[in-house]
Motif scaffolding. Structure first.
Motif, PDB file in Angstrom:
ATOM      1  N   SER A   1       0.835  -1.196   0.000  1.00 44.28           N
ATOM      2  CA  SER A   1       0.000   0.000   0.000  1.00 44.28           C
ATOM      3  C   SER A   1       0.875   1.253   0.000  1.00 44.28           C
ATOM      4  CB  SER A   1      -0.926   0.006   1.222  1.00 44.28           C
ATOM      5  OG  SER A   1      -0.180   0.043   2.427  1.00 44.28           O
ATOM      6  N   ARG A   2       0.389   2.260  -0.735  1.00 51.72           N
ATOM      7  CA  ARG A   2       1.097   3.539  -0.868  1.00 51.72           C
ATOM      8  C   ARG A   2       2.508   3.329  -1.426  1.00 51.72           C
ATOM      9  NH1 ARG A   2      -1.457   3.571   3.946  1.00 51.72           N
ATOM     10  NH2 ARG A   2       0.464   3.141   5.090  1.00 51.72           N
ATOM     11  N   TYR A   3       2.619   2.415  -2.417  1.00 49.95           N
ATOM     12  CA  TYR A   3       3.929   2.170  -3.023  1.00 49.95           C
ATOM     13  C   TYR A   3       4.439   3.448  -3.698  1.00 49.95           C
ATOM     14  CZ  TYR A   3       1.094   1.437  -7.303  1.00 49.95           C
ATOM     15  OH  TYR A   3       0.216   1.580  -8.349  1.00 49.95           O
ATOM     16  N   ALA A   4       5.760   3.613  -3.641  1.00 52.84           N
ATOM     17  CA  ALA A   4       6.402   4.783  -4.243  1.00 52.84           C
ATOM     18  C   ALA A   4       6.924   4.499  -5.642  1.00 52.84           C
ATOM     19  CB  ALA A   4       7.544   5.268  -3.345  1.00 52.84           C
ATOM     20  N   SER A   5       7.008   3.237  -6.022  1.00 45.79           N
ATOM     21  CA  SER A   5       7.516   2.874  -7.341  1.00 45.79           C
ATOM     22  C   SER A   5       6.590   3.400  -8.430  1.00 45.79           C
ATOM     23  CB  SER A   5       7.630   1.351  -7.464  1.00 45.79           C
ATOM     24  OG  SER A   5       8.532   0.832  -6.509  1.00 45.79           O
TER      25      SER A   5
END
Length: 298
Positions: free
Chosen positions: A45-49
């Motif tokens: 969740s809320r990945y930055a990739s």
């Protein structure tokens, strides 16, 4: 030319056995060559990739969307169908240790009577790959070695077993049975948009499935794959090319334009309706436009 159809993963219905089973049976009855399933072992969740195939940088799947394990799903669909090809697109190879993966893939291929095709990639979501225990920065080299490991295990029939001594994987005298039905093992196609993916397809793959590239960039990727195959002493003409399109928009003219680019398979993305009747009607209309025939009538 063959026409494959992807499962509508974004609907969450691929984990509904009745829904996805009937969808696969209908795809087979319509004359599609194979069904293609996606993979994410986990979604953080809320990945930055950055997702590379949409301008938003985010994939079109909700974080909580059910995404079944691809080989387990294909094993289930193998039992629901008789002739339909079973394919991943894309299996994130760094998420897997190649030794048990070779066994799992060979098992699905054996029990489906040689219907499995793997399309693999290096993955884009750093958070997912690191959650699976792999260093994100070395995933490309790990993928190259993983392909070699699986092929070695599939091809070896000696009494002593196969020995492998690589950077990431090492073992001695390993015997892996059953073997795949298909001669040479399960076909491995490379999915991706980078030059590295095209080179990998030429060196190690059975084909290329370019993702998110068109025009000159696409032609350059195909040429690079074939050049790399020649440098590796492989036959570039033996490598397949799978290009993408949409179930709702493909027609014979557009299919011919993809064939002119060298495609021998078109992988079609459905509209993503969760209504099974609508999804089946979409496949039927597509098959009619393309002039597909049921397997028994081919």
């Amino acid at each position: 030319m063959d026409f494959a159809v992807m499962t509508p993963a974004e609907t969450g219905k691929t984990s509904d056995p009745q829904w996805i089973g009937e969808y696969a049976r209908h795809a087979e009855a319509c004359g599609f060559e194979s069904i293609v399933v996606v993979e994410h072992a986990v979604v953080v969740s809320r990945y930055a990739s950055t997702y590379p195939y949409d301008v938003s940088g985010k994939m079109g799947l909700a974080d909580t969307c059910p995404i079944p394990d691809p080989l387990d799903l294909l094993a289930y669909l193998a039992g629901q169908t008789t002739t339909l090809g079973l394919a991943t697109g894309v299996l994130v190879l760094p998420n897997h240790h190649p030794v048990p993966l070779a066994k799992r893939a060979a098992t699905v291929d054996r029990l489906s009577n040689g219907r499995l095709r793997l399309c693999i990639g290096v993955g884009w979501m750093r958070e997912e790959i690191e959650a699976c225990g792999t260093d994100f920065e070395t995933r490309g080299r790990r993928v190259d070695e993983s392909i070699q490991v699986m092929r070695a295990l599939w091809e070896d029939t000696s009494d002593e077993g196969v020995t492998f001594d690589g950077m990431f994987f090492r073992f001695a005298n390993a015997l892996s049975y059953p073997k795949p039905v298909q001669s040479g093992g399960v076909p491995i196609h490379i999915g991706g948009h980078s030059k590295a993916a095209a080179r990998r397809a030429g060196r190690f793959g059975d084909g290329l499935q370019p993702l998110g590239i068109v025009g000159d960039e696409l032609r350059s990727a195909v040429a690079l794959m074939r050049e790399e195959a020649e440098r590796a002493g492989r036959d570039p003409s033996a490598l397949g090319l799978s290009l993408g399109h949409l179930v709702a928009k493909i027609n014979r003219e557009r299919a011919e334009s993809l064939a002119a680019l060298g495609a021998d398979r078109v992988v079609l993305a459905p509209s993503g309706t969760a209504d099974l009747a609508e999804a089946k009607d979409e496949l039927s209309a597509c098959a009619e436009r393309l002039g597909l025939t049921a397997p028994a009538l081919r």
